[in-house]
Design an enzyme around this catalytic site. Sequence first.
Site, PDB file in Angstrom:
ATOM      1  CE  LYS A   1      96.330 -37.612 -68.662  1.00  0.00           C
ATOM      2  NZ  LYS A   1      96.975 -36.353 -69.061  1.00  0.00           N
TER       3      LYS A   1
ATOM      4  CG  ASP B   1      97.802 -35.020 -72.601  1.00  0.00           C
ATOM      5  OD1 ASP B   1      96.805 -34.275 -72.703  1.00  0.00           O
ATOM      6  OD2 ASP B   1      97.929 -35.861 -71.684  1.00  0.00           O
TER       7      ASP B   1
END
Length: 284
Positions: free
Chosen positions: A70, A106
């Site tokens: 990520k 997220d």
Amino acid sequence: MISGKTKLVGLIGHPVEHSISPAIHNSAFAAHGLDYAYLPLPVEPANLAAAIAGIKALSFAGANVTIPFKVDVMPYLDEIDSTARFIGAVNTIVIKNGKSIGYNTDAEGFIKSLQQKAIVIKNRNAVLLGAGGAARAVVCGLIGYGVSQITVLARNRDKAEQFAQSFENPTIFGGAWDNDTAKKAMRSCHILINCTPLGMHPMIDNAPPLDWDNVASNAAVCDLIYNPTTTKFLATAAQSGYRTLNGEGMLVEQAALAFKLWTGQEAPRNVMYETFITTFSRTS
Ligand code: NAP
């Protein structure tokens, strides 16, 4: 059915074979009659740059990015949107006109999961256990929705303090989870969130160390973990009378936001939740 026109998306990670994301997204595409397919894309860390060049060369519509890429994926993307830049991590890539653009869903996914359970954020105090990548997304989400104060507690005091200082925000504090600052924060906490992997399958007997007598009785207790759906941490909280929330909502909501980025359509979130439940009960 896959055709010559099928648009491809996938999950770049290492490993990816246990992920539920392919099932969630493919069921959503089918529910909307969209000619898309979502593939698992296991990538060795040394091949990350090649993988990003590869999805562009193969005309993918985009991808999700998961552990451990990520953060590392960011230098290989053509553009990064402001939220992902603020969080410092990308979990969704859109490929448009040959350019790769990084997003992070997220933070917003976590906030949506709180809102679904009517957990109020504005002017509330939050305590996070853990200071890693997911904690960063949670902090960014909470700041954006007017949280009053955030205390980030971790096993390593220096890491927690550095993490908190990196936001350059006077309402975010960091410290060790076993000292007096931690106890004080717990007493005035409205939202308590486990952002560590403690309790995640297969180590289901683990839990962050916590003196539950110190935690404000009206706190909502959240765990980002969704496997198992009830961690030891959440089970203890529920037994002590706290409202609880697991990581299922964050997982599905971040997926729904990625779906919208790729397709331009609202995701069939009910279908995604149902797929999570059925796939999860089959695979866990
Ligand atoms: P990460 O970047 O590796 O950070 C993990 C944090 O937990 C760090 O602060 C780490 O401390 C701490 N930690 C790890 N093992 C520990 C242990 N044995 N004892 C005490 N502290 C420990 O991981 P992440 O990406 O933030 O993920 C954290 C959790 O969130 C995982 O369970 C992940 O599955 C979950 N998650 C869920 C979703 C969702 O959609 N529901 C999304 C993202 C993440 P050190 O720095 O000292 O190691």
